[in-house]
Design an enzyme around this catalytic site. Structure first.
Site, PDB file in Angstrom:
ATOM      1  N   ASP A 211     -21.505  11.455  25.195  1.00 10.27           N
ATOM      2  CA  ASP A 211     -21.175  10.487  26.259  1.00 10.27           C
ATOM      3  C   ASP A 211     -20.769   9.134  25.696  1.00 10.27           C
ATOM      4  OD1 ASP A 211     -23.713   9.810  25.298  1.00 10.27           O
ATOM      5  OD2 ASP A 211     -24.383   9.057  27.246  1.00 10.27           O
TER       6      ASP A 211
ATOM      7  N   LYS B  75     -35.523   2.334  23.303  1.00 13.44           N
ATOM      8  CA  LYS B  75     -35.581   1.547  24.549  1.00 13.44           C
ATOM      9  C   LYS B  75     -36.802   0.612  24.619  1.00 13.44           C
ATOM     10  CE  LYS B  75     -32.636   4.760  27.026  1.00 13.44           C
ATOM     11  NZ  LYS B  75     -32.522   5.939  26.189  1.00 13.44           N
TER      12      LYS B  75
ATOM     13  N   ASP C  88     -21.183   3.464  25.606  1.00  9.54           N
ATOM     14  CA  ASP C  88     -21.850   4.615  26.211  1.00  9.54           C
ATOM     15  C   ASP C  88     -21.484   4.616  27.699  1.00  9.54           C
ATOM     16  OD1 ASP C  88     -23.838   5.970  27.748  1.00  9.54           O
ATOM     17  OD2 ASP C  88     -25.183   5.942  26.042  1.00  9.54           O
TER      18      ASP C  88
HETATM   19  N1  GDD Z   1     -27.982  19.715  24.617  1.00  6.73           N
HETATM   20  C1  GDD Z   1     -28.706  18.686  25.053  1.00  6.73           C
HETATM   21  N2  GDD Z   1     -29.991  18.896  25.449  1.00  6.73           N
HETATM   22  N3  GDD Z   1     -28.130  17.466  25.105  1.00  6.73           N
HETATM   23  C2  GDD Z   1     -28.882  16.440  25.562  1.00  6.73           C
HETATM   24  C3  GDD Z   1     -30.212  16.587  25.989  1.00  6.73           C
HETATM   25  C4  GDD Z   1     -30.789  17.906  25.915  1.00  6.73           C
HETATM   26  O1  GDD Z   1     -31.931  18.145  26.291  1.00  6.73           O
HETATM   27  N4  GDD Z   1     -30.668  15.378  26.388  1.00  6.73           N
HETATM   28  C5  GDD Z   1     -29.656  14.508  26.219  1.00  6.73           C
HETATM   29  N5  GDD Z   1     -28.572  15.152  25.730  1.00  6.73           N
HETATM   30  C6  GDD Z   1     -27.265  14.575  25.384  1.00  6.73           C
HETATM   31  C7  GDD Z   1     -26.637  13.865  26.562  1.00  6.73           C
HETATM   32  O2  GDD Z   1     -25.775  14.745  27.286  1.00  6.73           O
HETATM   33  C8  GDD Z   1     -25.873  12.731  25.896  1.00  6.73           C
HETATM   34  O3  GDD Z   1     -24.550  13.122  25.547  1.00  6.73           O
HETATM   35  C9  GDD Z   1     -26.656  12.458  24.615  1.00  6.73           C
HETATM   36  O4  GDD Z   1     -27.486  13.607  24.392  1.00  6.73           O
HETATM   37  C10 GDD Z   1     -27.546  11.208  24.695  1.00  6.73           C
HETATM   38  O5  GDD Z   1     -28.379  11.291  25.842  1.00  6.73           O
HETATM   39  P1  GDD Z   1     -28.443  10.088  26.878  1.00  6.73           P
HETATM   40  O6  GDD Z   1     -29.340  10.506  27.981  1.00  6.73           O
HETATM   41  O7  GDD Z   1     -27.095   9.606  27.221  1.00  6.73           O
HETATM   42  O8  GDD Z   1     -29.237   9.017  26.015  1.00  6.73           O
HETATM   43  P2  GDD Z   1     -29.149   7.414  26.096  1.00  6.73           P
HETATM   44  O9  GDD Z   1     -27.773   6.963  26.296  1.00  6.73           O
HETATM   45  O10 GDD Z   1     -30.165   6.934  27.064  1.00  6.73           O
HETATM   46  O11 GDD Z   1     -29.645   6.999  24.630  1.00  6.73           O
HETATM   47  C11 GDD Z   1     -29.080   7.603  23.485  1.00  6.73           C
HETATM   48  O12 GDD Z   1     -27.833   7.026  23.155  1.00  6.73           O
HETATM   49  C12 GDD Z   1     -27.889   5.620  22.805  1.00  6.73           C
HETATM   50  C13 GDD Z   1     -26.480   5.186  22.485  1.00  6.73           C
HETATM   51  O13 GDD Z   1     -25.742   5.135  23.641  1.00  6.73           O
HETATM   52  C14 GDD Z   1     -30.071   7.425  22.318  1.00  6.73           C
HETATM   53  O14 GDD Z   1     -29.591   8.218  21.242  1.00  6.73           O
HETATM   54  C15 GDD Z   1     -30.201   5.980  21.912  1.00  6.73           C
HETATM   55  O15 GDD Z   1     -31.030   5.848  20.768  1.00  6.73           O
HETATM   56  C16 GDD Z   1     -28.825   5.408  21.619  1.00  6.73           C
HETATM   57  O16 GDD Z   1     -28.916   4.013  21.294  1.00  6.73           O
HETATM   58 MG    MG Z   2     -25.995   7.891  26.768  1.00  7.94          MG
END
Ligand code: GDD
Ligand code: MG
Length: 347
Positions: A106, A157, A217
């Protein structure tokens, strides 16, 4: 090097668009982001992909297949239950080589991968995390580093006050397969909340390297809009289809524009769109393929996916519409985000 794309999350902050769609399939500039992402990584020299899927996996498979149409190879690691970001990587183990790239699917970005890989090889860590800097790190994974770039603390976070820096995990890593030994199989595990802190605690070397290039993001509605306005303002570039008629007005093929239509740039209009007489489109409007806009419509700061129909004299501002929506005449919608349950991906 293979890239593992994490694409299985529920995308809760982008609901209702993601009620029936994996978040990375959301359109960016009228094309699913996942397709743009694969083409970007292909241009960075990556030809082999594993996509970790869970939420509506068939939509990704139906759209991308084995990757032949994009000139790459794609395999799928499917989760029966949500395994979290580390669990998803563990679940893809059989498809991965000794060293691989992991990308949160994403993240809309145009980051050069080679410098990250070079840094990883020079420093010999277990993981090298691409980092970026943001004003408010509280929505992200935040790192504290030593002067050599080694990460001494990773906090997911934190509150604004507790954040050790404004350097955050950009969701792009180079990883050694040995890291998978630290992730239990078949369990829900978070790479950010569990695995990275554990690796650091156990003295495995985790490095961070600041990346260059556009990065955002897309996972909230505000950021999803911002990505589009940044695209229209050319803060980064994607193939937009159609041609640019004049500064900031992109019009697709076989699009029919009525008399007296005013485009206020920047706007992006897809293919085979119809726009009725005297409508005013823009500033900041992205209209998907096959949409039909009536007469006297006003549409600004709005993103509309394929095949939407907007009847006469309706006004739209700051809205996001998923596939196949129909809006009646003389409606006034501000900040509406709508989806249709049976939305499709074709066309
Ligand atoms: N296959 C799979 N299974 N993918 C997953 C799962 C899961 O259980 N959970 C999340 N994802 C995928 C999501 O589809 C997304 O593309 C990515 O992993 C990150 O998940 P998000 O839910 O978007 O996390 P975030 O944006 O709150 O935080 C993450 O991204 C940040 C950067 O934008 C973390 O990695 C943070 O540490 C990071 O700073
Ligand atoms: Mg994300």
């Amino acid at each position: 090097m293979k890239a593992l794309l994490l694409a299985g999350g529920l995308g809760t902050r982008l609901r209702p668009l993601t009620e029936n769609l994996p978040k990375p399939m959301a359109l960016i500039g009228n094309r699913p982001w996942l397709e743009h992402l694969i083409l970007h990584l292909k241009s960075e020299g990556i030809a082999d992909f594993v996509i970790a899927v869970k939420h509506y996996p068939e939509m990704i498979r139906d759209y991308l297949g084995d990757g032949t149409s994009l000139g790459v190879r794609i395999q799928y690691a499917v989760e029966e239950t949500l395994l979290g970001t580390a669990g998803a990587i563990k679940n893809a183990q059989e498809f991965l080589d000794d060293r691989f790239l992991v990308v949160n699917a994403d993240i809309v970005h145009q980051v050069a991968i080679q410098p990250l890989l070079d840094f990883h090889l020079e420093h010999g860590g277990a993981v090298t995390i691409g980092l970026t800097e943001v004003k408010d790190p509280s929505q992200y994974g935040v790192v504290e580093q030593d002067p050599f770039g080694q990460i001494v603390r990773f906090v997911e976070k934190p509150s604004k006050e507790e954040a050790p820096s404004n350097r955050i995990n950009a969701g792009i890593y180079v990883m050694e397969k040995t890291v998978l030994e630290w992730i239990p199989k078949g369990e829900e595990v978070s790479i950010e909340r569990e695995t990275f802190p554990l690796l650091i605690e156990k003295g495995m070397r985790v490095y961070g390297k600041v990346i260059d290039g556009y990065w955002l993001d897309m996972g909230t509605k505000e950021r999803y809009r911002k990505v589009h306005w940044d695209l229209l303002e050319r803060k980064f570039r994607l193939p937009l289809g159609g041609k640019e008629e004049e500064n900031g007005i992109w019009i697709g093929e076989n699009t029919k524009i009525g008399s007296g239509v005013l485009f206020v740039p920047p706007v992006l209009i897809g293919n085979r769109v119809k726009i009725g007489d005297r409508s005013v489109i823009g500033p900041y409007a992205v209209i998907g393929d096959h949409c039909e806009i009536g007469q006297n419509v006003r549409c600004s700061e709005t993103i509309m996916w394929n095949r939407c129909r907007v009847h006469n004299a309706t006004q739209l501002k700051n809205c996001i519409f998923g596939y196949d929506l129909e809006l009646g005449s003389k409606h006034i919608l501000y900040e509406a985000v709508m989806n249709r349950w049976a939305g499709g991906l074709q066309g």
